[in-house]
Design a protein around this motif. Structure first.
Motif, short mmCIF file in Angstrom:
data_model
loop_
_atom_site.label_atom_id
_atom_site.label_comp_id
_atom_site.label_asym_id
_atom_site.label_seq_id
_atom_site.Cartn_x
_atom_site.Cartn_y
_atom_site.Cartn_z
N ALA A 145 50.84 41.26 26.30
CA ALA A 145 51.51 42.03 27.50
C ALA A 145 51.04 41.30 29.13
O ALA A 145 51.09 41.86 29.92
N GLY A 146 50.25 40.29 28.64
CA GLY A 146 49.87 39.69 30.05
C GLY A 146 48.64 40.16 30.63
O GLY A 146 48.22 39.62 31.71
N ASP A 147 47.59 40.63 29.43
CA ASP A 147 46.41 41.09 30.10
C ASP A 147 45.38 40.43 29.37
O ASP A 147 44.36 41.27 28.87
N GLY A 148 45.60 39.32 28.94
CA GLY A 148 44.62 38.84 27.90
C GLY A 148 43.19 38.56 28.64
O GLY A 148 42.27 38.47 27.71
N ASP A 149 43.05 38.48 29.88
CA ASP A 149 41.88 38.10 30.63
C ASP A 149 40.88 39.12 30.18
O ASP A 149 39.82 38.81 29.98
N LEU A 150 41.31 40.46 30.44
CA LEU A 150 40.48 41.38 30.00
C LEU A 150 40.12 41.61 28.44
O LEU A 150 38.82 41.81 28.24
N LYS A 200 33.26 49.24 31.27
CA LYS A 200 34.63 48.60 31.38
C LYS A 200 35.60 48.93 30.72
O LYS A 200 36.82 49.00 30.85
N GLU A 201 35.25 49.35 29.23
CA GLU A 201 36.48 49.77 28.35
C GLU A 201 36.85 51.21 28.99
O GLU A 201 38.40 51.30 28.75
N THR A 202 36.12 52.03 29.23
CA THR A 202 36.49 53.11 29.84
C THR A 202 37.44 53.17 31.06
O THR A 202 38.60 54.05 31.05
N PHE A 203 37.11 52.32 31.98
CA PHE A 203 37.79 52.50 33.29
C PHE A 203 39.12 51.42 33.52
O PHE A 203 39.86 51.27 33.93
#
Length: 155
Positions: free
Chosen positions: A67-72, A127-130
């Motif tokens: 989906a294009g959010d691989g950096d996270l 980080k995971e929560t937000f």
């Protein structure tokens, strides 16, 4: 459902880590309460934390990358590596503490590793929560969410 399940695990992790930090802050940190907490902490690290990380890496991070959010996902996976390294050190110490080993050297090693994993996990959970959980909520359609929740609960 997946976001809710992961959030519940995060809250349980934070509660356990708070109890460990509180016990370690006491001057009589070698007391039986610490051994009781170590008996909870050891299987938690070995089973629940490993299960949580493996699920995210196998099911969520690849979907995020698509989906294009691989950096996270990459950042969180790097943190998993660091946390696993500390967990590998902490696990035998927690087992020994649970079995009653509380000499000064083992207590000092346990304290250092437990406080380090607590610090890293608290930041990771934030980080995971937000960032991760809202993204997962938006990323998964209802059917995929339900299927992944069932898969997560049963493996």
């Amino acid at each position: 459902q997946v976001s809710r399940m992961l959030d519940e695990e995060h809250r349980a992790n934070l509660e356990l880590l708070h109890r460990v930090e509180k016990a370690l802050a006491r001057p009589d940190a070698g007391d039986p309460e610490l051994a009781r907490l170590a008996r909870v902490l050891a299987p938690h690290i070995e089973q629940e934390l490993a299960h949580h990380f493996e699920f995210e890496e196998r099911e969520l991070f690849p979907r995020m990358a698509e989906a294009g959010d691989g950096d996270l996902g990459d950042l969180l996976a790097e943190e998993h590596v660091a946390i696993r390294s500390i967990a590998d050190e902490l696990l035998p110490l927690a087992r020994a503490m649970a079995a009653g080993a509380s000499d000064d050297a083992s207590l000092a090693a346990f304290r250092r590793a437990a406080l380090e994993i607590a610090e890293r996990l608290v930041g990771h959970i934030e980080k995971e929560t937000f960032a991760l959980l809202p993204l997962v909520h938006d990323l998964l359609d209802d059917d995929t969410d339900r299927d992944l929740a069932v898969a997560y609960a049963t493996c």
